[in-house]
Design a protein around this motif. Sequence first.
Motif, PDB file in Angstrom:
ATOM      1  N   PRO A  17       0.803  -1.230   0.000  1.00  0.00           N
ATOM      2  CA  PRO A  17       0.000   0.000   0.000  1.00  0.00           C
ATOM      3  C   PRO A  17       0.833   1.275   0.000  1.00  0.00           C
ATOM      4  CG  PRO A  17      -0.155  -1.148   2.117  1.00  0.00           C
ATOM      5  CD  PRO A  17       0.504  -2.084   1.175  1.00  0.00           C
ATOM      6  N   GLU A  18       2.050   1.190   0.541  1.00  0.00           N
ATOM      7  CA  GLU A  18       2.908   2.382   0.561  1.00  0.00           C
ATOM      8  C   GLU A  18       3.290   2.832  -0.840  1.00  0.00           C
ATOM      9  OE1 GLU A  18       5.682  -1.124   0.423  1.00  0.00           O
ATOM     10  OE2 GLU A  18       3.817  -0.618   1.491  1.00  0.00           O
TER      11      GLU A  18
ATOM     12  N   SER B 267      -6.898   0.919  -0.411  1.00  0.00           N
ATOM     13  CA  SER B 267      -5.542   0.953   0.142  1.00  0.00           C
ATOM     14  C   SER B 267      -4.900   2.335   0.065  1.00  0.00           C
ATOM     15  CB  SER B 267      -4.659  -0.066  -0.573  1.00  0.00           C
ATOM     16  OG  SER B 267      -5.110  -1.380  -0.312  1.00  0.00           O
ATOM     17  N   GLY B 268      -5.679   3.344  -0.334  1.00  0.00           N
ATOM     18  CA  GLY B 268      -5.171   4.706  -0.233  1.00  0.00           C
ATOM     19  C   GLY B 268      -4.871   5.429  -1.529  1.00  0.00           C
TER      20      GLY B 268
ATOM     21  N   LYS C 195      -5.237   7.871  -4.515  1.00  0.00           N
ATOM     22  CA  LYS C 195      -5.958   9.145  -4.601  1.00  0.00           C
ATOM     23  C   LYS C 195      -7.057   9.078  -5.648  1.00  0.00           C
ATOM     24  CE  LYS C 195      -5.176  14.116  -5.122  1.00  0.00           C
ATOM     25  NZ  LYS C 195      -4.147  15.175  -5.321  1.00  0.00           N
TER      26      LYS C 195
ATOM     27  N   LYS D 121      -8.231   1.862  -4.234  1.00  0.00           N
ATOM     28  CA  LYS D 121      -8.775   3.006  -3.491  1.00  0.00           C
ATOM     29  C   LYS D 121      -8.900   2.683  -2.004  1.00  0.00           C
ATOM     30  CE  LYS D 121     -11.802   5.715  -5.553  1.00  0.00           C
ATOM     31  NZ  LYS D 121     -13.008   6.183  -6.276  1.00  0.00           N
TER      32      LYS D 121
ATOM     33  N   LYS E 272      -0.193   4.815  -2.090  1.00  0.00           N
ATOM     34  CA  LYS E 272      -0.886   5.766  -1.226  1.00  0.00           C
ATOM     35  C   LYS E 272      -0.806   7.181  -1.801  1.00  0.00           C
ATOM     36  CE  LYS E 272      -1.267   7.193   3.627  1.00  0.00           C
ATOM     37  NZ  LYS E 272      -2.709   6.836   3.687  1.00  0.00           N
ATOM     38  N   ASN E 273      -1.972   7.823  -1.934  1.00  0.00           N
ATOM     39  CA  ASN E 273      -2.103   9.197  -2.451  1.00  0.00           C
ATOM     40  C   ASN E 273      -1.639   9.336  -3.900  1.00  0.00           C
ATOM     41  OD1 ASN E 273      -3.173  10.236  -0.001  1.00  0.00           O
ATOM     42  ND2 ASN E 273      -1.093  10.400   0.833  1.00  0.00           N
TER      43      ASN E 273
END
Length: 239
Positions: free
Chosen positions: A193-194, A224-225, A227, A222, A197-198
């Motif tokens: 997820p890193e 998992s983060g 944007k 989405k 993310k965003n």
Amino acid sequence: MIKWLQIIFNFILPPRCLICGKEVADEGRLCAECFSHVNFIVPPYCQKCGKPFDYSIPDQALLCPDCLSHKFPFRMCRSAVVYDENSKKLILDFKFFDHLENKSLLANWLFLAGKDIFNADVDLIIPVPLHFSRLLKRKYNQSAVLCDALSKLTHIPANYKALRKIKHTLPQVSCNGKQRLKNVRNAFDVIHPEMIKNKRIVLVDDVFTTGSTLKECARALKKSGAKSVDALTIARVCR
């Protein structure tokens, strides 16, 4: 020297149309006749999902009934051509029969079809993944091959690690609409997820039929983060 070698090679083995096999001027191209039969998706189409409209409308941003009545997991979705008898061979040869020479042409079509998406900014390109068992059988993921070529065209990094298919499913082609949704439910997961993310992500696949696979991938990203998530495919089934 390399240029002359290519000229000699083309003289001995002239480039062929990727669909019909007729001689063409350059590698990785279609002859004029085959190109004229390809049905490219152009406006007017739904500004959200990219579904072509069957009628002429004024030049304005309109949504199709599905996007007006249902929550769509994508920021935008675009496809280059209609999936029909004129595009089928090109795609199936690339997907199942090791015709990787088709990738440059198909990636260029994706690049042109995704103009709206790329203008809205994209951070990562991610292919729809295959389950490892199917990948071993097929030898390569056609969506990942397209991502590699598209990444070179756009200079946007491709990520092949974050999204994984964790559930072995039936081939979607063997399922009807409702079965397709059930078949891929919870089949994808984000294991890094890193990495997403965003991020503004564009998912790449070969054919949009009902969109079930792409939607399931988008939901996982989405959740998992991510944007935003867009979808880009070579072809779309238009009924």
